[in-house]
Scaffold this motif. Structure first.
Motif, PDB file in Angstrom:
ATOM      1  N   PRO A   1      17.287  21.701 -10.304  1.00  0.00           N
ATOM      2  CA  PRO A   1      18.356  22.582 -10.802  1.00  0.00           C
ATOM      3  C   PRO A   1      18.363  23.880  -9.999  1.00  0.00           C
ATOM      4  N   ARG A   2      19.561  24.384  -9.680  1.00  0.00           N
ATOM      5  CA  ARG A   2      19.672  25.578  -8.822  1.00  0.00           C
ATOM      6  C   ARG A   2      19.950  26.826  -9.670  1.00  0.00           C
ATOM      7  N   ILE A   3      19.013  27.760  -9.572  1.00  0.00           N
ATOM      8  CA  ILE A   3      19.165  29.012 -10.344  1.00  0.00           C
ATOM      9  C   ILE A   3      19.456  30.162  -9.388  1.00  0.00           C
ATOM     10  N   LEU A   4      20.479  30.937  -9.712  1.00  0.00           N
ATOM     11  CA  LEU A   4      20.780  32.136  -8.926  1.00  0.00           C
ATOM     12  C   LEU A   4      20.374  33.360  -9.743  1.00  0.00           C
ATOM     13  N   LEU A   5      19.493  34.190  -9.182  1.00  0.00           N
ATOM     14  CA  LEU A   5      19.091  35.427  -9.870  1.00  0.00           C
ATOM     15  C   LEU A   5      19.730  36.614  -9.149  1.00  0.00           C
TER      16      LEU A   5
ATOM     17  N   LEU B   1      22.588  27.572 -13.133  1.00  0.00           N
ATOM     18  CA  LEU B   1      22.344  28.648 -14.107  1.00  0.00           C
ATOM     19  C   LEU B   1      22.268  29.971 -13.340  1.00  0.00           C
ATOM     20  N   VAL B   2      22.774  31.029 -13.967  1.00  0.00           N
ATOM     21  CA  VAL B   2      22.700  32.353 -13.334  1.00  0.00           C
ATOM     22  C   VAL B   2      21.900  33.283 -14.245  1.00  0.00           C
ATOM     23  N   GLY B   3      20.959  34.014 -13.644  1.00  0.00           N
ATOM     24  CA  GLY B   3      20.202  35.030 -14.385  1.00  0.00           C
ATOM     25  C   GLY B   3      20.517  36.389 -13.790  1.00  0.00           C
ATOM     26  N   MET B   4      20.724  37.373 -14.648  1.00  0.00           N
ATOM     27  CA  MET B   4      21.022  38.711 -14.126  1.00  0.00           C
ATOM     28  C   MET B   4      20.116  39.745 -14.766  1.00  0.00           C
ATOM     29  N   THR B   5      19.591  40.621 -13.921  1.00  0.00           N
ATOM     30  CA  THR B   5      18.815  41.728 -14.443  1.00  0.00           C
ATOM     31  C   THR B   5      19.789  42.891 -14.668  1.00  0.00           C
ATOM     32  N   THR B   6      19.625  43.611 -15.765  1.00  0.00           N
ATOM     33  CA  THR B   6      20.596  44.667 -16.067  1.00  0.00           C
ATOM     34  C   THR B   6      19.900  46.003 -16.324  1.00  0.00           C
TER      35      THR B   6
ATOM     36  N   GLU C   1      32.937  36.111 -14.567  1.00  0.00           N
ATOM     37  CA  GLU C   1      33.375  35.214 -13.488  1.00  0.00           C
ATOM     38  C   GLU C   1      32.631  33.878 -13.536  1.00  0.00           C
ATOM     39  N   PHE C   2      31.322  33.944 -13.714  1.00  0.00           N
ATOM     40  CA  PHE C   2      30.534  32.696 -13.756  1.00  0.00           C
ATOM     41  C   PHE C   2      30.896  31.863 -14.984  1.00  0.00           C
ATOM     42  N   ARG C   3      31.054  32.542 -16.092  1.00  0.00           N
ATOM     43  CA  ARG C   3      31.333  31.791 -17.323  1.00  0.00           C
ATOM     44  C   ARG C   3      32.714  31.139 -17.273  1.00  0.00           C
ATOM     45  N   LYS C   4      33.665  31.798 -16.573  1.00  0.00           N
ATOM     46  CA  LYS C   4      34.987  31.178 -16.375  1.00  0.00           C
ATOM     47  C   LYS C   4      34.838  29.842 -15.667  1.00  0.00           C
ATOM     48  N   ARG C   5      33.817  29.749 -14.798  1.00  0.00           N
ATOM     49  CA  ARG C   5      33.586  28.523 -14.045  1.00  0.00           C
ATOM     50  C   ARG C   5      32.656  27.560 -14.778  1.00  0.00           C
ATOM     51  N   GLY C   6      32.313  27.900 -15.993  1.00  0.00           N
ATOM     52  CA  GLY C   6      31.471  27.027 -16.816  1.00  0.00           C
ATOM     53  C   GLY C   6      29.993  27.092 -16.488  1.00  0.00           C
ATOM     54  N   ILE C   7      29.587  28.133 -15.745  1.00  0.00           N
ATOM     55  CA  ILE C   7      28.159  28.246 -15.380  1.00  0.00           C
ATOM     56  C   ILE C   7      27.469  29.164 -16.391  1.00  0.00           C
ATOM     57  N   PRO C   8      26.411  28.699 -17.041  1.00  0.00           N
ATOM     58  CA  PRO C   8      25.757  29.546 -18.041  1.00  0.00           C
ATOM     59  C   PRO C   8      25.091  30.777 -17.424  1.00  0.00           C
ATOM     60  N   VAL C   9      25.166  31.878 -18.158  1.00  0.00           N
ATOM     61  CA  VAL C   9      24.647  33.164 -17.678  1.00  0.00           C
ATOM     62  C   VAL C   9      23.606  33.688 -18.664  1.00  0.00           C
ATOM     63  N   VAL C  10      22.450  34.091 -18.117  1.00  0.00           N
ATOM     64  CA  VAL C  10      21.403  34.709 -18.939  1.00  0.00           C
ATOM     65  C   VAL C  10      21.193  36.127 -18.432  1.00  0.00           C
ATOM     66  N   MET C  11      21.151  37.094 -19.347  1.00  0.00           N
ATOM     67  CA  MET C  11      20.882  38.475 -18.928  1.00  0.00           C
ATOM     68  C   MET C  11      19.565  38.959 -19.527  1.00  0.00           C
TER      69      MET C  11
ATOM     70  N   HIS D   1      29.298  38.800 -22.544  1.00  0.00           N
ATOM     71  CA  HIS D   1      29.476  38.414 -21.141  1.00  0.00           C
ATOM     72  C   HIS D   1      28.391  37.449 -20.686  1.00  0.00           C
ATOM     73  N   ALA D   2      27.521  37.034 -21.588  1.00  0.00           N
ATOM     74  CA  ALA D   2      26.408  36.150 -21.226  1.00  0.00           C
ATOM     75  C   ALA D   2      26.221  35.108 -22.327  1.00  0.00           C
ATOM     76  N   ASP D   3      25.594  33.989 -21.960  1.00  0.00           N
ATOM     77  CA  ASP D   3      25.317  32.957 -22.963  1.00  0.00           C
ATOM     78  C   ASP D   3      24.030  33.255 -23.713  1.00  0.00           C
ATOM     79  N   ALA D   4      23.108  33.921 -23.039  1.00  0.00           N
ATOM     80  CA  ALA D   4      21.840  34.259 -23.688  1.00  0.00           C
ATOM     81  C   ALA D   4      21.311  35.569 -23.152  1.00  0.00           C
TER      82      ALA D   4
END
Ligand code: B12
Ligand code: SF4
Length: 442
Positions: free
Chosen positions: A5-9, A65-70, A84-94, A109-112
């Motif tokens: 699985p490919r995760i983008l941080l 899956l996308v993870g973002m530090t805030t 933007e990611f969620r519009k494309r159906g990609i789950p976002v974790v912050m 703006h995030a799934d989790a």
């Protein structure tokens, strides 16, 4: 063969006043959040890191899956990217400070959201996601003991793009103090923890082997929170032949053994939150560890040990009056301070100061994304207008980084700080001339 699985941080960038992203070809300081998150990610995942300030985000590269530090300053951009990611159906974790302190807002703006430290919960979150059971909020039931932390994978960043060639490293978490404008005691529940010294040394050795870097920046908010630990750490660093920067509080300078060991261990820059030269102003923000009467002696002590320093100042505090700026400049010229940063105090959400100012109806700019700007006063100060604070802070920056001041502080006469001081001051002189907020370099 099944691909991982490919995760983008992502570390989102800040936004300009028109809400467009702040992008640069290079930036000064390497961050720790993404490399550490990559280190915490189990090997069955493929991780890519993106410091968005330097690189554009590719929304359509097949991320799972996308993870973002805030943090507060980059929160608006994190939300834009999350949408933007969620519009494309990609789950976002912050995760990170902002998502922790403003979880409900981030969840729009995030799934989790991971609240607080993720070291214990990130692998479990990833497993839940693969099982189709991602929860909205994750929070570890205890603070990490800081034993056995993974090596941050710095090599996944584009290290060539950073100008300050020093790898970030963490030796402690939290702070024993309770300054009212600061999130650290809130985020870490008032605790101060240290990592095993042997593990820090091992991380440094591995980093030297993998990246070739011999310069490090300890990002700890108060590395001398326990003097015995700091002395033990500095002693262990001596044989490594490295150079490092760090932050500590001004009262740490009372401990001469600590200063001696830090100098021997290779410290090349200490950043200190002096905040104010007015004792009543310090009391108004619960900065109880700073005693103005000791400042000159304690700063001279750093010079005696050849330790270069920068000082941070806050303006707009409740006891500050319009003469605060000139008095501060005068003090800095008297001690011939090699470097200093001038800020309006920013009452960020989640801090005791923000709660107090809100209760008093004094917050005038509530938008989080404005809170990186060191020159904009977001609230009504007690003894000045917001414009007076902004003008004074900017004047301090311009005066301190003028050729005349640099000459007085660093060349009259030439001293231990001259070479490093002129090099570093030149950067801020350039910025001051163009009205660039120093934080925009970082
Ligand atoms: C180094 C640092 C910087 C560097 C950053 C360099 C870089 N390239 O990233 C510089 C000097 C540039 C900087 C600037 C600023 N900073 Co700063 N900085 C720090 C500092 C000291 C360390 C950050 C760090 O690396 N921590 C180590 C990492 C590993 O810890 P962490 O981020 O908390 O990560 C853990 C959890 O939060 C969580 N987590 C984090 N991200 C994610 C992501 C996901 C997906 C998940 C699941 C979990 C997760 O898991 C991690 C492991 O447990 C922190 C204080 C601190 N103790 O963290 C302040 C801090 C982050 N900064 C802060 C501030 C306010 C600023 C400025 C706005 C100050 C200013 N006005 O000048 C600017 C903003 C600049 C910007 N562009 O946004 C505040 C943020 C408060 C907030 N509410 O967001 C902090 C908390 C300090 C404070 N109390 O004042 N900063
Ligand atoms: S000493 Fe520094 S890190 Fe600790 S509470 Fe005060 S401002 Fe925050």
């Amino acid at each position: 063969m099944k691909t991982k699985p490919r995760i983008l941080l992502i570390q989102p960038t800040t936004v300009h006043l028109d809400r467009t992203p702040h992008k640069t070809r290079r930036r000064l300081i390497i961050g720790l959040m993404l490399p550490l998150m990559a280190g915490l990610t189990p090997p069955e995942y493929d991780v890519t890191l993106c410091d968005e300030r330097l690189e554009d985000v590719d929304f359509d590269a097949g991320w799972d899956l996308v993870g973002m530090t805030t943090t507060i300053g980059a929160s608006l951009r994190a939300y834009q990217l999350g949408d933007e990611f969620r519009k494309r159906g990609i789950p976002v974790v912050m995760g990170g400070f902002h998502a922790t302190l403003q979880t409900e807002e981030a969840l729009k703006h995030a799934d989790a959201v991971v609240q607080g430290e993720s070291d214990y919960v990130w692998p479990q979150l990833l497993q839940d996601w693969r099982d189709g059971k991602l929860k909205r909020i994750y929070k570890a039931d205890k603070l990490h003991d800081l034993k056995g932390l993974p090596r941050p994978r710095h090599e996944l960043l584009k290290l060539k793009r950073y100008l300050f060639k020093a790898l970030p490293i963490q030796a402690t978490r939290g702070c024993p103090y309770r300054c009212s404008f600061c999130e650290i005691p809130v985020f870490y529940g008032g605790t101060f923890r240290t990592r095993p010294v042997g593990e820090i040394v091992e991380e440094i050795k591995q980093n030297i082997k993998i990246t070739g870097f011999r310069r490090f920046q300890f990002i700890d908010d108060q590395i001398a929170g326990k003097h015995r630990f700091a002395r033990e750490l500095f002693k262990a660093l001596i044989p490594l032949n490295i150079r490092f920067s760090c932050l500590w509080t001004i009262n740490s300078n009372h401990d001469e053994e600590l200063l001696d060991l830090a100098a021997k261990a290779g410290v090349f820059h200490v950043n200190i939150g002096v905040e104010s030269i007015n004792q009543d102003s310090l009391l108004s923000i619960s900065k109880v560890q700073n005693h103005v009467k000791d400042y000159k002696r304690l700063l001279q002590r750093l010079k005696d040990y050849g330790i270069y320093y920068s000082l941070n100042f806050l303006f707009g505090l409740d006891e500050d009056t319009p003469d605060a700026f000139d008095k501060t400049l005068q003090f800095l010229h008297e001690v011939k301070a090699p470097e200093a940063f001038f800020n309006t105090v920013t009452p960020r959400k989640g801090t005791p100061m923000r709660a107090q100012l809100e209760a008093e109806g004094r917050v005038i700019v509530p938008d989080a994304d404005m809170y990186t700007n060191n020159f904009v006063c977001m609230f009504i100060p007690k003894n000045m207008t917001p414009r007076q604070v902004e003008e004074g802070v900017w004047r301090c920056t311009k005066t301190f980084y003028s050729a005349k001041s640099m000459f007085k502080r660093l060349l009259m006469p030439p001293n231990k700080y001259t070479i490093q001081g002129l090099t570093e001051n030149a950067l801020f002189w350039y910025g001051a001339k163009r009205h660039i907020d120093p934080v925009d370099y970082y």
